[in-house]
Scaffold this motif. Structure first.
Motif, PDB file in Angstrom:
ATOM      1  N   THR A  16      37.384  46.910  46.597  1.00  0.00           N
ATOM      2  CA  THR A  16      38.127  47.771  45.519  1.00  0.00           C
ATOM      3  C   THR A  16      38.190  46.730  44.668  1.00  0.00           C
ATOM      4  O   THR A  16      38.089  44.508  44.822  1.00  0.00           O
ATOM      5  N   THR A  18      40.463  45.550  41.485  1.00  0.00           N
ATOM      6  CA  THR A  18      41.734  45.407  40.390  1.00  0.00           C
ATOM      7  C   THR A  18      41.808  44.881  39.002  1.00  0.00           C
ATOM      8  O   THR A  18      40.440  44.458  39.236  1.00  0.00           O
ATOM      9  N   ALA A  22      39.563  47.302  37.138  1.00  0.00           N
ATOM     10  CA  ALA A  22      39.901  47.997  37.321  1.00  0.00           C
ATOM     11  C   ALA A  22      40.631  49.024  36.389  1.00  0.00           C
ATOM     12  O   ALA A  22      39.709  50.197  35.634  1.00  0.00           O
ATOM     13  N   GLU A  57      45.307  50.503  38.073  1.00  0.00           N
ATOM     14  CA  GLU A  57      45.445  49.574  38.633  1.00  0.00           C
ATOM     15  C   GLU A  57      44.475  49.092  40.120  1.00  0.00           C
ATOM     16  O   GLU A  57      44.690  47.672  40.156  1.00  0.00           O
ATOM     17  N   ALA A  58      43.889  49.772  40.431  1.00  0.00           N
ATOM     18  CA  ALA A  58      42.997  49.619  41.816  1.00  0.00           C
ATOM     19  C   ALA A  58      42.263  50.722  41.776  1.00  0.00           C
ATOM     20  O   ALA A  58      42.376  52.049  41.390  1.00  0.00           O
ATOM     21  N   ARG A  60      38.387  52.132  44.280  1.00  0.00           N
ATOM     22  CA  ARG A  60      37.909  52.173  45.200  1.00  0.00           C
ATOM     23  C   ARG A  60      37.009  52.486  45.116  1.00  0.00           C
ATOM     24  O   ARG A  60      36.066  54.073  44.911  1.00  0.00           O
TER      25      ARG A  60
END
Ligand code: SAM
Length: 243
Positions: A16, A18, A22, A57-58, A60
């Protein structure tokens, strides 16, 4: 393929990202699920990934392949750099990152003119860390060299002496060259200690040699404090087959 850096290891086959990364992936690069990218972790591993979820925001990503980064040198060189004046450290950080330095440690020696207070030094280290990250991305490194907190000479010598080859770049050295210090055996870890504009005081050079560092010359010409680490790192990586 876009490259990003993370200090985290994959969790259950996913990574992930961020923050700024991101936002960059989602907003600037406008990448979508299914798009591919490379994520490099702090151990010099390149993870070939496919995006799974994307928002500002994030992000994956599913890890598909993991292999040692081909762009990381086998030889891990740590630069112990006496604090130079003005913005020379920025050039040193950028160029040694491009070349393949592993860690950079600012050192306060007797003839350092620049002696910032703790708060100012913290801000400088943040800035130098950002420069290292940018240079690592630009040069396609497998990891971002870490810029450490500043050490005293005593602390630096104790740390530097742990390397397979611990070298004092000494402007007054006339006998021993860099190559001789490396051909004895190909080191895996190398420390280089470089002085500031005013060089090393004789007692500092003695202290370094007593701590186990080998004093080496970069030739009969006196290099600027920002030239010496760049030249020495290039020679060391060349001699060790990493350049
Ligand atoms: N003030 C010193 C003088 O005039 O002799 C010169 C110091 S030099 C500007 C800064 C640092 O670069 C030195 O302390 C040393 O670590 C490194 N350096 C520069 N030239 C070198 C050489 N020919 N051999 C070994 N180290 C050198």
């Amino acid at each position: 393929m876009p490259r990003f850096f993370t200090e985290n290891a994959p969790q259950d086959g996913y990574l992930t990202l961020t923050g700024e990364d991101a936002r960059h992936i989602a907003k600037s690069l406008r990448m979508q699920p299914g798009d591919e990218l490379t994520v490099c972790d702090g151990d010099g591993l390149d993870h070939g990934c496919v995006l799974d979820q994307v928002d500002a925001e994030a992000v994956r990503a599913r890890v598909c392949t993991t292999q040692p980064s081909v762009s990381e040198p086998h030889t891990r060189v740590t630069l112990y750099m006496a604090l130079p004046k003005s913005d020379k450290m920025e050039l040193i950080v950028q160029k040694t990152t491009e070349l393949g330095v592993t860690d950079i440690v600012p050192v306060l020696t007797a003839r350092c003119v620049s002696r910032p207070d703790a708060r100012t030094l913290e801000k400088k280290i943040d800035r130098w860390s950002k420069i290292a990250a940018e240079a690592a991305k630009q040069s396609g490194r497998g990891r971002i060299p870490r810029v450490h907190t500043a050490l005293s000479l005593e602390e630096a010598l104790a740390a530097a002496a742990q390397a397979d080859a611990a070298l004092l770049l000494y402007e007054c050295e006339r006998e021993h060259g860099l190559r001789a210090a490396l051909t004895a055996r190909t080191p895996h870890t190398v420390s280089i200690l470089v002085g500031p504009e005013g060089g090393f005081a004789p007692e500092e050079a003695q202290q370094a040699q007593h701590a186990g560092l080998v004093s080496v010359s970069l030739g009969p010409r006196i290099l600027r404090c920002e030239t010496a680490p760049i030249a020495a790192l290039a020679c060391i990586l060349y001699e060790c087959g990493d350049l």
